[in-house]
Write an enzyme that holds these catalytic residues in place. Sequence first.
Site, PDB file in Angstrom:
ATOM      1  N   LEU A 171     -67.456 -16.230  27.633  1.00  0.00           N
ATOM      2  CA  LEU A 171     -68.698 -16.709  27.002  1.00  0.00           C
ATOM      3  C   LEU A 171     -68.959 -18.172  27.349  1.00  0.00           C
ATOM      4  O   LEU A 171     -68.031 -18.937  27.633  1.00  0.00           O
ATOM      5  CB  LEU A 171     -68.651 -16.506  25.491  1.00  0.00           C
ATOM      6  CG  LEU A 171     -67.552 -17.194  24.659  1.00  0.00           C
ATOM      7  CD1 LEU A 171     -67.801 -18.663  24.461  1.00  0.00           C
ATOM      8  CD2 LEU A 171     -67.424 -16.493  23.323  1.00  0.00           C
ATOM      9  N   LYS A 172     -70.267 -18.525  27.334  1.00  0.00           N
ATOM     10  CA  LYS A 172     -70.669 -19.912  27.583  1.00  0.00           C
ATOM     11  C   LYS A 172     -71.124 -20.517  26.265  1.00  0.00           C
ATOM     12  O   LYS A 172     -71.952 -19.901  25.575  1.00  0.00           O
ATOM     13  CB  LYS A 172     -71.863 -19.978  28.552  1.00  0.00           C
ATOM     14  CG  LYS A 172     -71.637 -19.365  29.906  1.00  0.00           C
ATOM     15  CD  LYS A 172     -72.876 -19.523  30.791  1.00  0.00           C
ATOM     16  CE  LYS A 172     -74.029 -18.617  30.431  1.00  0.00           C
ATOM     17  NZ  LYS A 172     -73.792 -17.176  30.590  1.00  0.00           N
ATOM     18  N   GLU A 173     -70.621 -21.683  25.921  1.00  0.00           N
ATOM     19  CA  GLU A 173     -71.134 -22.351  24.730  1.00  0.00           C
ATOM     20  C   GLU A 173     -72.632 -22.554  24.903  1.00  0.00           C
ATOM     21  O   GLU A 173     -73.115 -22.828  26.000  1.00  0.00           O
ATOM     22  CB  GLU A 173     -70.444 -23.704  24.542  1.00  0.00           C
ATOM     23  CG  GLU A 173     -69.047 -23.537  23.992  1.00  0.00           C
ATOM     24  CD  GLU A 173     -68.292 -24.851  23.884  1.00  0.00           C
ATOM     25  OE1 GLU A 173     -68.922 -25.908  23.833  1.00  0.00           O
ATOM     26  OE2 GLU A 173     -67.053 -24.801  23.862  1.00  0.00           O
ATOM     27  N   CYS A 194     -63.842 -26.506  29.086  1.00  0.00           N
ATOM     28  CA  CYS A 194     -63.216 -25.536  29.985  1.00  0.00           C
ATOM     29  C   CYS A 194     -63.044 -26.013  31.427  1.00  0.00           C
ATOM     30  O   CYS A 194     -61.914 -26.083  31.914  1.00  0.00           O
ATOM     31  CB  CYS A 194     -64.003 -24.231  29.963  1.00  0.00           C
ATOM     32  SG  CYS A 194     -63.895 -23.398  28.372  1.00  0.00           S
ATOM     33  N   LYS A 208     -60.404 -28.910  32.297  1.00  0.00           N
ATOM     34  CA  LYS A 208     -58.998 -28.562  32.044  1.00  0.00           C
ATOM     35  C   LYS A 208     -58.557 -27.371  32.888  1.00  0.00           C
ATOM     36  O   LYS A 208     -57.414 -27.315  33.332  1.00  0.00           O
ATOM     37  CB  LYS A 208     -58.758 -28.328  30.548  1.00  0.00           C
ATOM     38  CG  LYS A 208     -59.139 -26.963  30.028  1.00  0.00           C
ATOM     39  CD  LYS A 208     -58.625 -26.735  28.625  1.00  0.00           C
ATOM     40  CE  LYS A 208     -59.172 -25.457  28.013  1.00  0.00           C
ATOM     41  NZ  LYS A 208     -58.873 -24.225  28.728  1.00  0.00           N
TER      42      LYS A 208
HETATM   43  N1  LIG Z   1     -65.088 -22.982  24.337  1.00  0.00           N
HETATM   44  C1  LIG Z   1     -65.454 -22.187  25.329  1.00  0.00           C
HETATM   45  O1  LIG Z   1     -66.586 -22.212  25.802  1.00  0.00           O
HETATM   46  C2  LIG Z   1     -64.470 -21.207  25.901  1.00  0.00           C
HETATM   47  C3  LIG Z   1     -64.935 -20.140  26.703  1.00  0.00           C
HETATM   48  C4  LIG Z   1     -64.012 -19.240  27.229  1.00  0.00           C
HETATM   49  C5  LIG Z   1     -62.658 -19.410  26.973  1.00  0.00           C
HETATM   50  N2  LIG Z   1     -62.236 -20.470  26.228  1.00  0.00           N
HETATM   51  C6  LIG Z   1     -60.808 -20.596  25.953  1.00  0.00           C
HETATM   52  O2  LIG Z   1     -60.571 -20.092  24.641  1.00  0.00           O
HETATM   53  C7  LIG Z   1     -59.538 -20.842  24.007  1.00  0.00           C
HETATM   54  C8  LIG Z   1     -60.059 -21.430  22.702  1.00  0.00           C
HETATM   55  O3  LIG Z   1     -61.081 -22.348  22.990  1.00  0.00           O
HETATM   56  P1  LIG Z   1     -62.024 -22.953  21.839  1.00  0.00           P
HETATM   57  O4  LIG Z   1     -63.020 -23.807  22.518  1.00  0.00           O
HETATM   58  O5  LIG Z   1     -62.474 -21.852  20.942  1.00  0.00           O
HETATM   59  O6  LIG Z   1     -60.946 -23.858  21.063  1.00  0.00           O
HETATM   60  P2  LIG Z   1     -61.106 -24.624  19.669  1.00  0.00           P
HETATM   61  O7  LIG Z   1     -60.298 -25.836  19.797  1.00  0.00           O
HETATM   62  O8  LIG Z   1     -62.558 -24.718  19.292  1.00  0.00           O
HETATM   63  O9  LIG Z   1     -60.423 -23.631  18.609  1.00  0.00           O
HETATM   64  C9  LIG Z   1     -59.067 -23.333  18.568  1.00  0.00           C
HETATM   65  C10 LIG Z   1     -58.686 -23.073  17.105  1.00  0.00           C
HETATM   66  O10 LIG Z   1     -57.357 -22.539  17.055  1.00  0.00           O
HETATM   67  C11 LIG Z   1     -56.743 -23.025  15.857  1.00  0.00           C
HETATM   68  N3  LIG Z   1     -55.285 -22.832  15.957  1.00  0.00           N
HETATM   69  C12 LIG Z   1     -54.390 -23.536  16.678  1.00  0.00           C
HETATM   70  N4  LIG Z   1     -53.149 -23.025  16.519  1.00  0.00           N
HETATM   71  C13 LIG Z   1     -53.268 -21.976  15.681  1.00  0.00           C
HETATM   72  C14 LIG Z   1     -52.345 -21.036  15.157  1.00  0.00           C
HETATM   73  N5  LIG Z   1     -51.059 -21.078  15.479  1.00  0.00           N
HETATM   74  N6  LIG Z   1     -52.796 -20.070  14.308  1.00  0.00           N
HETATM   75  C15 LIG Z   1     -54.106 -20.020  13.975  1.00  0.00           C
HETATM   76  N7  LIG Z   1     -55.039 -20.878  14.452  1.00  0.00           N
HETATM   77  C16 LIG Z   1     -54.624 -21.841  15.296  1.00  0.00           C
HETATM   78  C17 LIG Z   1     -57.206 -24.465  15.788  1.00  0.00           C
HETATM   79  O11 LIG Z   1     -57.052 -24.996  14.515  1.00  0.00           O
HETATM   80  C18 LIG Z   1     -58.665 -24.327  16.242  1.00  0.00           C
HETATM   81  O12 LIG Z   1     -59.530 -24.140  15.132  1.00  0.00           O
HETATM   82  C19 LIG Z   1     -59.089 -21.887  25.026  1.00  0.00           C
HETATM   83  O13 LIG Z   1     -58.017 -21.380  25.745  1.00  0.00           O
HETATM   84  C20 LIG Z   1     -60.300 -22.008  25.936  1.00  0.00           C
HETATM   85  O14 LIG Z   1     -59.954 -22.434  27.229  1.00  0.00           O
HETATM   86  C21 LIG Z   1     -63.111 -21.351  25.672  1.00  0.00           C
END
Ligand SMILES: NC(=O)c1ccc[n+]([C@@H]2O[C@H](COP(=O)([O-])OP(=O)(O)OC[C@H]3O[C@@H](n4cnc5c(N)ncnc54)[C@H](O)[C@@H]3O)[C@@H](O)[C@H]2O)c1
Length: 431
Positions: A151-153, A261, A264
């Site tokens: 997904l794209k933010e 994304c 990193k």
């Molecule tokens: N943001 C994007 O657009 C996007 C798109 C595709 C993939 N991703 C990937 O998805 C993953 C998450 O990204 P995000 O942007 O949602 O991150 P984020 O930082 O917004 O959210 C991560 C959440 O996980 C929680 N967390 C950490 N450890 C935990 C645990 N042990 N148990 C329960 N909760 C815990 C944190 O408190 C936080 O709220 C990353 O690997 C990212 O690369 C992100």
Amino acid sequence: MNVSVIGTGYVGLVTGACLADAGNNILCLDVDGQKISRLNNGEIPIFEPGLEPIVRRNREAGRLKFSTDIPASVAHGELQLIAVGTPPGEDGSADMQYVLEAARQIGRHMKGYKVVATKSTVPVGTADKIKNEIQQLTKTDFSVVSNPEFLKEGAAVEDFMRPDRIIIGADDERAIALLRRLYAPFQRNRERVIVMGVRSAELTKYTANSMLAARISFMNEVANLAEALGADIEEVRRGIGSDPRIGTDFLYAGAGFGGSCFPKDVKALQRTAADAGKPLRLLAAVEAVNEAQKHVLGNKIRKRLGEDLSGKCIALWGLAFKANTDDMREAPSLTLIDDLVRAGASVQAYDPVAGKNFHHKSLKVVPSALAALDGADALAIVTEWREFRSPDFAGIKARLKTPAIFDGRNLYDPTQLRELGIEYYPIGRKT
Ligand SMILES: NC(=O)c1ccc[n+]([C@@H]2O[C@H](COP(=O)([O-])OP(=O)(O)OC[C@H]3O[C@@H](n4cnc5c(N)ncnc54)[C@H](O)[C@@H]3O)[C@@H](O)[C@H]2O)c1
């Protein structure tokens, strides 16, 4: 289906809400108690178009719950979706501490068969590590699957509801069948599921983001060349985008890519490749070009207004790394603000959503685009919010001390601005 989503950030919250909307019973877990209290009070901690009504109606229907209770979360879902963060570690590799802790949480508390699927972007080999962590803590049967999220933010709900593809990396038929059932409602008009090996699935996600980042860096480099040669990158973009082998998306020159994304993931894939003895030389260039590109707007401003910007005020439109999100992670605006402040300028910024929670010691955040112009010497634009696309140019000209716009998103027509008597400094365009 009962599903637990571990990590309720951008990916976890969108995933949980959209899966609940298809009729599943979702429990979203997070270790951040404040975030969970806000969600339980009906607040949405992130800005994501279209998300709020979906969260509200599924909470009201009792299909979407938020909790910090780890044992309850492990007990709830036959499917455990890991969506925790994987931020860059010091050497550029993905920091796996949150993913592995999530795995241990499952291992410690599971009582029956679980499918553990990683939505987080994780390096190749992570599924094996997760398996290992869980195995050390339980004798109960489980499967580990890679299910990377694309997904794209800013368009996350639409992307989740109508995905281009759903990647399932697994070699276990029972787990594959469960995920196929989960995603069936999201691919009614054609099959979107692509099943592959776990390692291929993990690598697919990094390759996709790195390829997209490479397109941007390539276009940014050509944009700088176009400027030097008197060509126009917008004309070049239209010219090459018409070739179906190239396509029109992701060819926009600008102030460099940011976000949670691309930066990193480009770093992490390089680390993985170097560790495997197969360095990805192209990606080193993609990263270097991007780092330089984030300074281009600041360089243009200093070239026009002077190396020493003491006493000057720059209006900044946009803070978020792109439009339709409040995400500031690795945003190019941060580099520009640093460059301007280092040269002595003050900066007053406006962003429709990202301004509210963003604090920077050298930055004044103001409540409107017009207010940012008051007392400013020039205007810089770093985020392509819709409200910046057709502004009142006469009003801009009247407010700025120097009628100059430094546009890191190429939003305007250079000819129109010239006719209006506004100096226009876009990226790679003929002015
Ligand atoms: N943001 C994007 O657009 C996007 C798109 C595709 C993939 N991703 C990937 O998805 C993953 C998450 O990204 P995000 O942007 O949602 O991150 P984020 O930082 O917004 O959210 C991560 C959440 O996980 C929680 N967390 C950490 N450890 C935990 C645990 N042990 N148990 C329960 N909760 C815990 C944190 O408190 C936080 O709220 C990353 O690997 C990212 O690369 C992100």
